[in-house]
Design a protein around this motif. Structure first.
Motif, short mmCIF file in Angstrom:
data_model
loop_
_atom_site.label_atom_id
_atom_site.label_comp_id
_atom_site.label_asym_id
_atom_site.label_seq_id
_atom_site.Cartn_x
_atom_site.Cartn_y
_atom_site.Cartn_z
N HIS A 176 0.84 -1.18 0.00
CA HIS A 176 0.00 0.00 0.00
C HIS A 176 0.88 1.24 0.00
O HIS A 176 2.08 1.17 0.25
N GLN A 177 0.27 2.37 -0.30
CA GLN A 177 1.03 3.62 -0.33
C GLN A 177 1.25 4.12 1.09
O GLN A 177 0.33 4.20 1.91
N ASN A 270 7.81 2.42 -1.81
CA ASN A 270 7.27 3.73 -1.46
C ASN A 270 8.31 4.84 -1.57
O ASN A 270 7.95 6.02 -1.67
N GLY A 295 1.37 2.61 -5.39
CA GLY A 295 1.16 3.86 -6.10
C GLY A 295 2.39 4.32 -6.87
O GLY A 295 2.53 5.51 -7.16
N THR A 296 3.27 3.39 -7.23
CA THR A 296 4.50 3.74 -7.94
C THR A 296 4.37 3.38 -9.41
O THR A 296 4.22 2.21 -9.76
N THR A 313 -1.13 2.77 -17.27
CA THR A 313 -0.66 3.47 -16.08
C THR A 313 0.83 3.82 -16.14
O THR A 313 1.30 4.62 -15.32
N LYS A 344 -0.11 12.61 -9.90
CA LYS A 344 -0.93 12.11 -8.80
C LYS A 344 -1.99 11.15 -9.31
O LYS A 344 -2.22 10.07 -8.72
N LYS A 347 -0.43 7.79 -10.24
CA LYS A 347 -0.14 6.98 -9.06
C LYS A 347 -1.40 6.29 -8.54
O LYS A 347 -1.39 5.11 -8.19
N GLU A 348 -2.49 7.01 -8.51
CA GLU A 348 -3.76 6.44 -8.03
C GLU A 348 -4.26 5.35 -8.97
O GLU A 348 -4.78 4.31 -8.53
N CYS A 350 -2.48 3.39 -10.76
CA CYS A 350 -1.62 2.20 -10.62
C CYS A 350 -2.22 1.24 -9.60
O CYS A 350 -2.41 0.05 -9.88
N ARG A 351 -2.51 1.75 -8.41
CA ARG A 351 -3.05 0.90 -7.36
C ARG A 351 -4.44 0.36 -7.76
O ARG A 351 -4.74 -0.82 -7.56
#
Length: 375
Positions: A176-177, A270, A295-296, A313, A344, A347-348, A350-351
């Motif tokens: 997780h981020q 992270n 989120g990477t 992504t 931003k 990154k969102e 991606c998850r």
């Protein structure tokens, strides 16, 4: 059901991690694990979860008769409902011994894609060809971890009617981020918080394409791009003279941190801004999923199902394309610095991509469905 898993070894890798997750989270079946080599890696962890682990202690890929007899006796004693093998050597050895032991429900696991002459071991190539011949006789089903893997192996001769794809699954709670973990990791390495960090997690291996990675980083240096690279994994450390010399020859000694094997991959993912996979052969790369859950954004070569994982992504380049890899790194850096809102959102996404498509719950349910409906 009683599921007996047979795997070449338990050192941490893609297939080994998926096996561990199934044993840990599948509460509907009893799991037993046999390692053809030793228990190093996940062995102790599995035993703490009350999963029995047996080691046959084959050394350096060599088969010993006493180990084969031990495997046969384990099967006759435990009488598993299902034998699930993992990877080439286990498919061959586990499959044959299971048939001799009278076990009817045998499922092979294939966790690589292409085999490259001069890069892949000759013995591995020979075993894959032998497995192609035996695929009509031994397994009920052949479980591939990637669509590309199934396509390649069926071209080699693996029985088409037996092939199914179960893509790897990931624990969205573990990965997780966490910005504070990333900040602390940078502080420990004395890396400025505003530095652009490129991360690479793999083992040191010709198939992982570290030569291309180094060429791309060297290209960034020549373009006067400011960056730091972190290399994590087996033999990606200062004891690797060849790697250290290559970095020095390319002027990268001050830009690259060689961190070797680490247990804090969550912190690594992270801490970095961009994850880079440079492989020339993969099936379903776990590291891409783990990075994206944090989120990477990822830059990957077009190998196995990597493009399917990353989708829109991140960035996809062809294997061995160091120039394209460097260009994509520059694109990512520019986006992060000049379009923070877009970065931003990336990154969102991606998850979100991994949660919606590759959770371990989905993976485990697919395994259980195949075991149940094909016994």
């Amino acid at each position: 059901m009683r599921i007996l898993h047979i795997i070449s070894g338990l050192k941490r890798g893609g297939a080994e991690t998926q096996l561990f997750r199934i044993c840990k989270f599948d509460q509907d079946n009893d799991h037993i694990v046999v390692s053809l080599s030793n228990k190093q890696g996940y062995g102790d962890i599995l035993e703490k979860l009350n999963v029995p682990v047996y080691a046959l202690n084959f050394s350096s890929g060599r088969i010993n008769i006493s180990g084969l007899i031990k495997l046969y006796r384990i099967m006759k004693q435990l009488k598993p409902d299902v034998v699930q093998t993992w990877m080439n050597h286990s498919d061959l050895i586990g499959g044959i011994i299971a048939r001799i032991a009278g076990i009817k429900n045998i499922f092979w696991g294939v966790h690589q894609t292409i085999l490259i002459k001069g890069k892949s071991k000759a013995s591995t190539i020979m075993i894959v060809k032998l497995n192609a011949f035996l695929s009509n006789l031994i397994p009920n089903k052949i479980i591939y971890c990637a669509e590309k893997s199934r396509e390649v192996h069926e071209l080699i001769g693996f029985k088409k009617s037996k092939g199914v794809v179960i893509q790897n699954g990931y624990d969205i709670k573990v990965f997780h981020q966490n910005d504070s973990l990333g900040k602390n990791f940078r502080d420990k390495l004395k890396i400025p918080q505003d530095a652009f960090i490129i991360g690479h997690v793999a083992s040191y291996d010709p198939l992982k394409g570290q030569d291309t990675l180094i060429k791309s980083l060297s290209s960034l240096l020549k373009r006067k791009i400011k960056f730091i690279a972190i290399l994590v994994g087996t033999n990606l450390d200062h004891l690797n003279d060849d790697l250290v010399s290559s970095l020095k020859d390319n002027g990268l000694s001050d830009n690259v941190h060689l961190l070797g094997i680490r247990d804090d991959i969550l912190s690594v993912m992270n801490a970095i801004d961009l994850f880079l996979l440079s492989s020339i052969s993969e099936a379903f790369p776990n590291v891409l999923n783990e990075a994206m859950l944090c989120g990477t954004p990822c830059l990957t070569t077009n190998v196995g199902d990597a493009a399917l994982i990353v989708d829109k992504t991140g960035w996809i380049v062809e294997p061995r394309d160091s120039t394209g890899m460097a260009d994509a790194c520059v694109h990512a850096l520019n986006e992060k610095e000049k379009n923070s809102e877009h970065w931003k959102n990336r990154k969102e996404s991606c998850r979100k991509r991994i949660i919606e498509n590759f959770s371990f719950e989905k993976m485990i349910n697919k395994y259980k469905e195949i075991w149940t409906h094909n016994v």
